[in-house]
Design a protein around this motif. Structure first.
Motif, mmCIF file in Angstrom:
data_model
loop_
_atom_site.group_PDB
_atom_site.id
_atom_site.type_symbol
_atom_site.label_atom_id
_atom_site.label_comp_id
_atom_site.label_asym_id
_atom_site.label_seq_id
_atom_site.Cartn_x
_atom_site.Cartn_y
_atom_site.Cartn_z
ATOM 1 N N HIS A 103 -15.519 39.837 -43.489
ATOM 2 C CA HIS A 103 -16.596 40.353 -42.633
ATOM 3 C C HIS A 103 -16.913 41.818 -42.984
ATOM 4 C CE1 HIS A 103 -18.729 41.709 -39.126
ATOM 5 N NE2 HIS A 103 -17.687 42.290 -38.587
ATOM 6 N N MET A 129 -19.434 42.512 -45.774
ATOM 7 C CA MET A 129 -20.755 41.908 -45.740
ATOM 8 C C MET A 129 -21.803 42.998 -45.544
ATOM 9 S SD MET A 129 -21.741 38.415 -43.946
ATOM 10 C CE MET A 129 -23.437 37.887 -43.741
ATOM 11 N N HIS A 173 -23.492 35.127 -38.229
ATOM 12 C CA HIS A 173 -23.483 36.513 -38.692
ATOM 13 C C HIS A 173 -24.465 37.286 -37.821
ATOM 14 C CE1 HIS A 173 -21.400 35.290 -42.429
ATOM 15 N NE2 HIS A 173 -22.148 34.199 -42.337
ATOM 16 N N CYS A 186 -23.142 43.578 -41.298
ATOM 17 C CA CYS A 186 -22.934 42.392 -40.483
ATOM 18 C C CYS A 186 -22.184 42.837 -39.230
ATOM 19 C CB CYS A 186 -22.137 41.323 -41.217
ATOM 20 S SG CYS A 186 -21.896 39.851 -40.191
ATOM 21 N N GLN A 195 -21.319 40.669 -36.611
ATOM 22 C CA GLN A 195 -20.557 39.607 -35.949
ATOM 23 C C GLN A 195 -19.399 39.179 -36.853
ATOM 24 O OE1 GLN A 195 -19.229 37.905 -33.356
ATOM 25 N NE2 GLN A 195 -21.294 37.521 -32.621
ATOM 26 N N CYS A 229 -17.134 37.324 -39.050
ATOM 27 C CA CYS A 229 -17.515 36.104 -39.756
ATOM 28 C C CYS A 229 -16.469 35.690 -40.774
ATOM 29 C CB CYS A 229 -18.882 36.279 -40.409
ATOM 30 S SG CYS A 229 -18.985 37.710 -41.490
#
Ligand SMILES: [Cu+2]
Ligand SMILES: [Cu+2]
Lengths: 597, 255
Positions: free
Chosen positions: B207, B210, B164, B199, B201, B203
């Motif tokens: 995602h 997040m 992350h 977040c 990245q 994931c």
């Protein structure tokens, strides 16, 4: 009359009779020109697939949670035509992978590399014609693996085109779809490596007499350097893919680490090193052929020699060498050692120097030229523009401080779309319009070509500028629904407008499809040997399309690739150009001219 | 307390609420100005060529000493004036501020936090009154990180599943959370309020969800909150709940 050097070349490459059976002629052909067309078809088809996936992404950002027209009814029926988060991650993952490996690579490298290398250096075929055929069929297998992945349980790959573990292991993306796609990357790597070895060898061993390195058309330099990068770095990607497959299917833990959810003593960052040692050169693998094409098309249509040819050649060589030493800029935020990060930042900033040399040489080639704005030239100039924007925005991302904010945002997406997508795609289109008469013996319609050009140029610029703006405002990449974030909610209008431009860009491509088929299958006048009145061997030493053996006589090269507007040539021939192997009236023949350099 | 960060105005950079974010912004503005100048100069020369030289005989030249000198000179100018400037500034900024974990940890009143990223939320851990991590008075929150204004914050980041990336747009910083290692990030807020944690990245499918909230409090308010939360944590501590004991001994920064 032929010279001793020509006689030697003839003896080394005797003319073989063309194959007569249908299969040998069109399917399992070892003729580089047929293989080039096979790559072209395969690449253009997947360009359509990758483009359609891009439209789905743009739809999602313009109208999240709303059913997709047409495509939704065909492929997302069980979900009422709506894209869900799991489907969405497969869409952006396969969009990236397909565009890079299965669409742009086969057109730029597979098609142009194959078609042009023997013809531009004056050879009868590739050094290893059979290997060439294997390269294509291996490539086709990799495309089929990608297509198959869509029809598996749980769908295709979803870990992003970068395929970072642990997300790309069974921890994050279980199911055979991701496995098939990783396998496809490995297989396409095998194909690229075979092609690369062939290209490198052919350029070294089979240049016609008189074709010294400093007389190579720049397209050849671009394709040759690209092949060298491919031969060196695609195997690194292959090994990463192989280890990942072992992690996925055989319980190894090369890349798996972590605490409670995933136990393992591997190192996820190791994969990133392997991936980017390949991945950054890949940017240049895609851009060098485009640079090369521009390096020839710009002087051709400017009717002026390329400015500081040697400077551009050396700049391209330096870029090739540096390209593997800058890859760490993709990993600034992984917690890498500051010293290592600073080294990568330094090299990344330095690599801008040779790129600037290339661009400034184009600008100076156009200075006091006599420009013909035919469709290939329009595309070439648009490539200069989008590459310029892409290169300049790269300056932000070379820098660690600015990456603290910009890394993994849409700004990165906009930047690499300007360079890798726009410049390589428009660069490839430059090549398609320019060499179409040589490949198929007919010229694409100029009016349709210009309409296609304006849609593409304006469309691509607006779409990727929209991405840059969204990223500048902080929007992360790869968000199924960006508007979950309050700070992005003000960007709804921007995202929606960017999508509208993207739809127009996509629609505009059908002008090209129409032009392509109309020219190929409709009534058309033959293009003639040299419709653009240019200098390189494929235009001046053989017909359109060239015969099976390329050249009735292997030419002897007597001058560089960009001899335009030379007053001496004009006085002798009345033309403003001289072919690379052309013997001017009144001169003492090729041997003497070659001796004079 | 429900957290409600406000939307940003316009299309520019999100408003900066950090002590050091201006260093990033200044570089961004400098780079923007520099590339605009380069772009305009090159574009103007091209347009001049298109309009002025579109017909008429072309100059027969492969490049002269003067024109090659122009290329080399222009490249050298940009390399030193733009790239060189970026490099020098960034070296200083990284060493003194953004990656200077040593002095951030040593600063008076610095707040240390452990963050565990996992699909798809951010768990944060504060050491509580005893100043040590992994003890019963640790304060644990989910998707809710609170910090005091005006002191350096140092976060040690871990992940239990996939990679992350902790991203604070209003503070101009981010750092990946990588399974198997502990990474660090430091920042300092200067304006109290509520801001988003994202977040950065990819994931997994969620995602996009997040998201967490960073609440920047006045120093007193932060101290009171932490004390109360510490009391609650001690009462609620369950030695059997292994899942909740993910903390680790703080790792002092050693370069
Ligand atoms: Cu890169
Ligand atoms: Cu995440």
């Amino acid at each position: 009359m032929s010279t001793a050097a020509q006689a030697l070349a003839e003896a080394a490459q005797p003319i073989h009779p063309p194959p007569t059976s249908f299969w040998r002629q069109y399917v399992f052909s070892i003729d580089h020109k047929v293989i080039a067309k096979q790559f072209l078809w395969a690449g253009l088809l997947f360009l359509l697939v990758g483009g359609t996936l891009a439209m789905l992404i743009r739809w999602q950002w313009a109208y999240p949670y709303r059913p997709v027209p047409v495509i939704g009814q065909l492929f997302l029926r069980e979900n009422g035509g709506v894209i869900g988060p799991a489907t969405y991650q497969q869409i952006f993952t396969t969009h990236g992978l397909i565009m890079i490996f299965f669409a742009v690579t086969p057109v730029l490298i597979g098609c142009f590399g194959n078609f042009l290398i023997p013809l531009m250096i004056g050879a009868r075929d590739m050094a290893f014609p059979k290997l060439n055929m294997y390269s294509f069929w291996t490539f086709l297998l990799s495309q089929l693996l990608v297509l198959a992945s869509f029809f598996t349980d749980l769908g295709s790959a979803g870990a992003g085109w970068t395929t970072y573990p642990p997300l790309s292991t069974n921890v994050g993306t279980p199911g055979p779809g991701q496995t098939l796609v990783v396998a496809a990357i490995f297989v396409t790597g095998v194909s690229s490596t075979m092609g690369a070895i062939n290209y490198v060898t052919t350029v070294i061993r089979m240049r016609a007499p008189g074709m010294g390195y400093m007389r190579l058309p720049l397209t050849m330099w671009g394709l040759w350097l690209t092949a060298i990068l491919n031969a060196l770095f695609v195997p690194v990607l292959g090994s990463a893919a192989l280890l990942l497959l072992l992690d996925r299917n055989f319980g190894t833990q090369f890349f798996v680490a972590g605490a409670s959810a995933v136990r393992g003593g591997g190192d996820p960052i190791l994969f990133q090193h392997l991936f980017w040692i390949f991945g950054h050169p890949e940017v240049y693998i895609l851009i060098l052929p485009a640079w090369g094409i521009l390096g020839d098309v710009i002087p051709f249509f400017a009717r002026k020699p390329h400015h500081w040819y040697k400077g551009t050649v050396w700049a391209m060589v330096i870029v090739t060498v540096l390209s593997a030493m800058v890859y760490g800029h993709h990993m600034f935020m992984t917690g890498m050692s500051p010293l290592l990060g600073e080294g990568f930042m330094l090299f990344t900033l330095l690599i801008s120097a040779p790129s600037m040399v290339v661009v400034l040489n184009w600008a100076l080639t156009l200075w006091r030229a006599s420009i013909r704005f035919d469709t290939p030239m329009l595309f070439a100039l648009a490539t200069v523009f989008v590459f310029g924007v892409g290169g300049l925005t790269g300056l932000f991302l070379a820098d660690i401080s600015m990456d603290l904010y910009l890394h993994d945002t849409m700004f990165v997406v906009g930047h690499f779309h300007f360079t890798m997508a726009a410049a390589s795609f428009i660069g490839a289109m430059t090549g398609v319009y320019f060499w179409f008469p040589k490949i198929f013996g007919r010229k694409l319609d100029e009016r349709l070509g210009k309409a296609h050009f304006w849609f593409t140029f304006v469309g691509i610029t607006l779409v990727f500028a929209g991405q840059l703006l969204a990223g500048y405002a902080g929007q992360q990449r790869r968000l199924f629904d960006p508007f979950q974030y309050t700070f992005i909610q003000g960007l709804r209008g921007l995202n929606r407008w960017t999508s509208f431009f993207a739809f127009a860009l996509f629609a505009g491509q059908f002008i090209f499809v129409w032009n392509f088929f109309k020219t190929l299958f409709g009534k058309a006048v033959p293009a003639g040997e040299n419709p653009w009145q240019v200098t390189t061997l494929e235009w001046t030493a053989t017909g359109s399309p060239p015969p099976f053996h390329n050249f009735d006589r292997i030419p002897e090269v007597v001058r560089g690739p960009h001899e335009f507007s030379n007053p001496e040539v004009r006085r002798l021939t009345g033309r403003d150009f001289a072919g690379q192997s052309e013997v001017l009236p009144g001169s003492a023949g090729p041997a003497l001219a070659a001796a004079r350099g | 307390m429900t957290a409600a960060p406000l939307p940003e105005h316009g299309y520019g950079l999100p408003h900066d609420v950090s002590v050091d974010g201006f260093r990033v912004d200044e570089l961004i503005h400098f780079t923007l100005a520099a590339i605009t100048v380069i772009f305009v100069v090159v574009a103007a020369s091209l347009i001049w060529s298109f309009v002025k030289h579109r017909s008429g005989p072309a100059l027969y030249s492969h490049g002269t000493r003067g024109s090659i000198g122009l290329v080399v000179g222009a490249v050298a100018l940009v390399l030193v004036g733009v790239d060189g400037n970026l490099f020098i500034h960034t070296l200083g900024d990284m060493h003194q501020y953004f990656w200077n974990f040593k002095s951030a940890e040593a600063a008076q009143g610095a707040v240390l936090i452990e963050v565990n990223a996992h699909q798809w939320s951010w768990d944060a851990r504060y050491p509580g009154a005893d100043g040590r991590f992994g003890t019963p008075d640790d304060v644990i929150t989910t998707d809710d990180i609170r910090i005091p204004v005006g002191v350096p914050v140092v976060v040690q980041l871990a992940s239990t599943d996939v990679i992350h990336s902790l991203y604070l747009p209003n503070l101009r910083v981010k750092q990946d959370a990588v399974p198997g290692t502990i990474t660090r990030i430091t920042f300092q807020a200067k304006i109290p309020g509520e801001y988003e944690i994202a977040c950065a990245q990819h994931c997994g499918p969620n995602h996009y969800k997040m998201r967490a909230v960073l609440t920047v409090l006045a120093p007193d308010a932060f101290r009171n909150w932490l004390a109360d939360a510490g009391e609650d944590a001690r009462r609620a501590y369950d030695p059997e709940d292994k899942e909740a004991h993910w903390g680790w001994e703080w790792r002092r920064f050693e370069p």
